[in-house]
Write a protein that holds these residues in place. Structure first.
Motif, PDB file in Angstrom:
ATOM      1  N   ALA A 237       0.825  -1.211   0.000  1.00 17.08           N
ATOM      2  CA  ALA A 237       0.000   0.000   0.000  1.00 17.08           C
ATOM      3  C   ALA A 237       0.858   1.258   0.000  1.00 17.08           C
ATOM      4  N   SER A 238       1.989   1.200   0.710  1.00 19.98           N
ATOM      5  CA  SER A 238       2.864   2.378   0.791  1.00 19.98           C
ATOM      6  C   SER A 238       3.621   2.627  -0.506  1.00 19.98           C
ATOM      7  N   MET A 239       3.661   1.621  -1.391  1.00 19.59           N
ATOM      8  CA  MET A 239       4.419   1.739  -2.637  1.00 19.59           C
ATOM      9  C   MET A 239       3.546   2.116  -3.829  1.00 19.59           C
ATOM     10  N   ARG A 240       2.274   2.378  -3.577  1.00 21.51           N
ATOM     11  CA  ARG A 240       1.363   2.694  -4.690  1.00 21.51           C
ATOM     12  C   ARG A 240       1.457   4.175  -5.046  1.00 21.51           C
ATOM     13  N   ARG A 241       2.594   4.563  -5.492  1.00 25.65           N
ATOM     14  CA  ARG A 241       2.814   5.940  -5.927  1.00 25.65           C
ATOM     15  C   ARG A 241       3.375   5.916  -7.324  1.00 25.65           C
ATOM     16  N   GLY A 242       2.941   6.845  -8.112  1.00 28.79           N
ATOM     17  CA  GLY A 242       3.467   6.957  -9.462  1.00 28.79           C
ATOM     18  C   GLY A 242       4.821   7.619  -9.469  1.00 28.79           C
ATOM     19  N   ILE A 243       5.246   7.987 -10.663  1.00 26.15           N
ATOM     20  CA  ILE A 243       6.565   8.594 -10.827  1.00 26.15           C
ATOM     21  C   ILE A 243       6.635   9.938 -10.105  1.00 26.15           C
ATOM     22  N   ALA A 244       5.657  10.787 -10.337  1.00 26.43           N
ATOM     23  CA  ALA A 244       5.673  12.111  -9.699  1.00 26.43           C
ATOM     24  C   ALA A 244       5.588  11.990  -8.187  1.00 26.43           C
TER      25      ALA A 244
ATOM     26  N   PHE B  29      16.313  -1.008  -8.516  1.00 32.31           N
ATOM     27  CA  PHE B  29      15.781  -0.940  -7.146  1.00 32.31           C
ATOM     28  C   PHE B  29      15.748   0.477  -6.574  1.00 32.31           C
ATOM     29  N   ALA B  30      15.828   1.490  -7.406  1.00 35.57           N
ATOM     30  CA  ALA B  30      15.832   2.860  -6.891  1.00 35.57           C
ATOM     31  C   ALA B  30      14.461   3.237  -6.326  1.00 35.57           C
ATOM     32  N   TYR B  31      13.401   2.917  -7.049  1.00 32.81           N
ATOM     33  CA  TYR B  31      12.057   3.228  -6.563  1.00 32.81           C
ATOM     34  C   TYR B  31      11.760   2.434  -5.288  1.00 32.81           C
ATOM     35  N   TYR B  32      12.122   1.151  -5.309  1.00 34.47           N
ATOM     36  CA  TYR B  32      11.871   0.314  -4.126  1.00 34.47           C
ATOM     37  C   TYR B  32      12.556   0.886  -2.888  1.00 34.47           C
ATOM     38  N   LEU B  33      13.829   1.211  -2.996  1.00 34.30           N
ATOM     39  CA  LEU B  33      14.563   1.747  -1.852  1.00 34.30           C
ATOM     40  C   LEU B  33      14.017   3.106  -1.427  1.00 34.30           C
ATOM     41  N   MET B  34      13.606   3.906  -2.407  1.00 37.25           N
ATOM     42  CA  MET B  34      13.053   5.214  -2.060  1.00 37.25           C
ATOM     43  C   MET B  34      11.773   5.047  -1.246  1.00 37.25           C
ATOM     44  N   HIS B  35      10.925   4.104  -1.656  1.00 33.01           N
ATOM     45  CA  HIS B  35       9.699   3.837  -0.895  1.00 33.01           C
ATOM     46  C   HIS B  35      10.031   3.336   0.515  1.00 33.01           C
ATOM     47  N   ASP B  36      11.062   2.525   0.619  1.00 33.56           N
ATOM     48  CA  ASP B  36      11.487   1.986   1.919  1.00 33.56           C
ATOM     49  C   ASP B  36      11.868   3.124   2.871  1.00 33.56           C
ATOM     50  N   TYR B  37      12.780   3.983   2.440  1.00 33.20           N
ATOM     51  CA  TYR B  37      13.236   5.070   3.312  1.00 33.20           C
ATOM     52  C   TYR B  37      12.115   6.074   3.566  1.00 33.20           C
ATOM     53  N   ALA B  38      11.265   6.286   2.572  1.00 38.85           N
ATOM     54  CA  ALA B  38      10.149   7.216   2.754  1.00 38.85           C
ATOM     55  C   ALA B  38       9.162   6.688   3.785  1.00 38.85           C
ATOM     56  N   PHE B  39       8.949   5.365   3.803  1.00 38.95           N
ATOM     57  CA  PHE B  39       8.037   4.771   4.780  1.00 38.95           C
ATOM     58  C   PHE B  39       8.557   5.013   6.196  1.00 38.95           C
ATOM     59  N   THR B  40       9.856   4.849   6.397  1.00 38.33           N
ATOM     60  CA  THR B  40      10.449   5.057   7.720  1.00 38.33           C
ATOM     61  C   THR B  40      10.363   6.513   8.144  1.00 38.33           C
TER      62      THR B  40
ATOM     63  N   ALA C 189       8.289   8.920   6.970  1.00 40.81           N
ATOM     64  CA  ALA C 189       7.014   9.612   6.755  1.00 40.81           C
ATOM     65  C   ALA C 189       6.471  10.250   8.019  1.00 40.81           C
ATOM     66  N   ASP C 190       6.597   9.559   9.148  1.00 41.86           N
ATOM     67  CA  ASP C 190       6.129  10.088  10.428  1.00 41.86           C
ATOM     68  C   ASP C 190       7.304  10.423  11.342  1.00 41.86           C
ATOM     69  N   ARG C 191       8.452  10.722  10.729  1.00 45.68           N
ATOM     70  CA  ARG C 191       9.657  11.139  11.456  1.00 45.68           C
ATOM     71  C   ARG C 191      10.071  10.127  12.520  1.00 45.68           C
ATOM     72  N   GLY C 192       9.874   8.834  12.186  1.00 43.19           N
ATOM     73  CA  GLY C 192      10.292   7.761  13.078  1.00 43.19           C
ATOM     74  C   GLY C 192       9.184   7.145  13.889  1.00 43.19           C
ATOM     75  N   ALA C 193       8.012   7.773  13.964  1.00 45.28           N
ATOM     76  CA  ALA C 193       6.865   7.170  14.649  1.00 45.28           C
ATOM     77  C   ALA C 193       6.259   6.089  13.758  1.00 45.28           C
ATOM     78  N   TYR C 194       5.643   5.085  14.364  1.00 43.04           N
ATOM     79  CA  TYR C 194       4.979   4.046  13.584  1.00 43.04           C
ATOM     80  C   TYR C 194       3.625   4.562  13.083  1.00 43.04           C
ATOM     81  N   PRO C 195       3.308   4.356  11.819  1.00 42.53           N
ATOM     82  CA  PRO C 195       1.981   4.747  11.321  1.00 42.53           C
ATOM     83  C   PRO C 195       0.906   3.872  11.956  1.00 42.53           C
ATOM     84  N   PRO C 196      -0.342   4.361  12.002  1.00 43.65           N
ATOM     85  CA  PRO C 196      -1.422   3.598  12.657  1.00 43.65           C
ATOM     86  C   PRO C 196      -1.578   2.169  12.137  1.00 43.65           C
ATOM     87  N   ALA C 197      -1.447   1.974  10.826  1.00 43.65           N
ATOM     88  CA  ALA C 197      -1.618   0.624  10.276  1.00 43.65           C
ATOM     89  C   ALA C 197      -0.567  -0.333  10.827  1.00 43.65           C
ATOM     90  N   LEU C 198       0.645   0.152  11.009  1.00 46.64           N
ATOM     91  CA  LEU C 198       1.711  -0.693  11.531  1.00 46.64           C
ATOM     92  C   LEU C 198       1.522  -0.941  13.024  1.00 46.64           C
TER      93      LEU C 198
END
Length: 387
Positions: free
Chosen positions: A80-87, A173-184, A186-195
């Protein structure tokens, strides 16, 4: 006749969108290799468990064993966190870079280990290179044709380059890694509600596993799954007072500082500090300097400024790829970052003390297996993350 040693493993993957069956097949394939090398006997069958799991019937170190390995699934949250387009991904890149730079986290990480920081900068470099190439292709097309048709053709050419880069991500793997770091970040280190909700579900499942009464319950966290495992066990032990089976935590290829150094990772830092002082589990942390995607030999508690006289764990050890893998195997794995990051879950052709299959399917608890071991002499404990 001695009964089989019973173990239940709860495995927490890292940021991985692929369904959990890949881990079963990896265990089946690599376990067969390790069995051949080390003399284990391992048979994989279906398991009676609530989640995705498999059973391992073993004869290891002279004793029969019965292990259930269950995957704590959060791949749907990753997807779900990776469902972003190019922009959207480029916007993520800007936000994530700003978070790590503006909060000072990037500079503290660079003082600790440069390898994983370079790995973190890799997707930014690749995405910026693709963007520069797209701008160049668009400008060239616009210049060659000229006028409004040229502008339209230039925009189309630029977009085509970006689309091509996205389609090549199975190799880059550039998009994959970008999504990975962005997920971490996104909430400045706090866990998102779903997690947080998923961790609550994992804790309920772990409670049930403990109540079933195996000889050992082993929680394994790989990569970013390592800090999720820390929070899971901290939550569990705070709430659970009843004694139970031997409880063990094995963290592999951890990237704890990437999350714990962020300013709003208060929950994670509290969990690290609390768990490191608990006498109700044994915690082993295994990394390898040859794995550029982890914070090798960094004590995940001490480097966050949370160590002290009361710290009991983790025991920090090296998987020592340069000794436990033959020169031929190392040569075959050279520059394969992701494969090296997963080596902890694979066979070693010159195995040392660390043997994932003996740990997960052998007849000794993690504490028994590593009793009396001193931490790696190259362990890093300086409190870089202290603020």
């Amino acid at each position: 006749m001695q009964p089989p040693f019973r173990r239940h493993v709860l495995y927490l993957p890292g940021f991985d969108p692929i369904p959990p069956r890949r881990y079963r097949e990896l265990y089946r394939r690599e376990g067969a290799d390790q069995a051949r090398i080390s003399g284990h006997r391992l048979r994989i069958t279906k398991a009676q468990a609530e989640g995705f799991a498999w059973a391992v019937h073993g004869r290891v170190e002279g004793r029969d064993t019965a292990t259930v390995i269950e995957v704590a699934v959060w791949s749907d949250i990753v997807q779900a966190s990776m469902r972003r387009g190019i922009a959207g991904t480029y916007l993520q890149m800007v936000r994530t870079a700003w978070t790590y730079i503006a909060t000072g986290t990037l500079w503290r990480l660079m003082r600790l280990r440069r390898g994983p920081v370079i790995a973190a900068l890799y997707p930014i470099a690749v995405l910026l290179a693709q963007l520069a190439l797209a701008v160049l292709a668009g400008a060239l097309a616009a210049w060659l044709v000229g006028g409004w048709p040229g502008l339209a053709l230039g925009a189309a050419a630029a977009w085509a380059v970006l689309v091509a880069g996205r389609r090549l991500d199975g190799r880059l793997f550039a998009y994959y890694l970008m999504h990975d770091y962005a997920f971490t970040a996104a909430d400045r280190g706090a866990y998102p509600p779903a997690l947080e909700a998923r961790l609550t579900a994992f804790r309920a499942r772990l409670d049930a596993i403990l109540d079933d009464g195996p000889d050992e319950v082993l929680v394994v966290g790989h990569s970013s799954g390592a800090y999720l495992a820390v929070s899971l066990l901290a939550d569990l032990l705070r709430a659970r007072q009843a004694p139970g089976p031997a409880l063990s935590l094995l963290t592999l290829g951890q990237v704890v500082p990437m999350a714990a150094f962020l300013p709003d990772a208060t929950r994670l830092r509290d969990d690290l500090a609390w768990l490191s002082r608990s006498d109700r589990l044994f915690w082993l942390d295994v990394t390898a300097p040859g794995d550029a995607c982890c914070f090798a030999l960094c004590d995940p508690v001490a480097v966050c400024g949370l160590g002290g006289a009361e710290q009991r764990g983790p025991l920090v050890l090296s998987a020592a790829y340069s000794h436990t893998l033959s020169p031929e195997r190392l040569a075959a794995l050279r520059n394969r970052w992701f494969r090296l990051h997963f080596q902890y879950l694979c066979a070693f052709d010159r195995p040392g003390d660390y043997d994932y299959f003996a740990i997960t399917a052998g007849p000794r608890t993690l504490a028994q297996r590593f009793a009396g071991r001193a931490p790696s002499p190259a362990r890093i404990t300086r409190p870089v993350g202290a603020r």
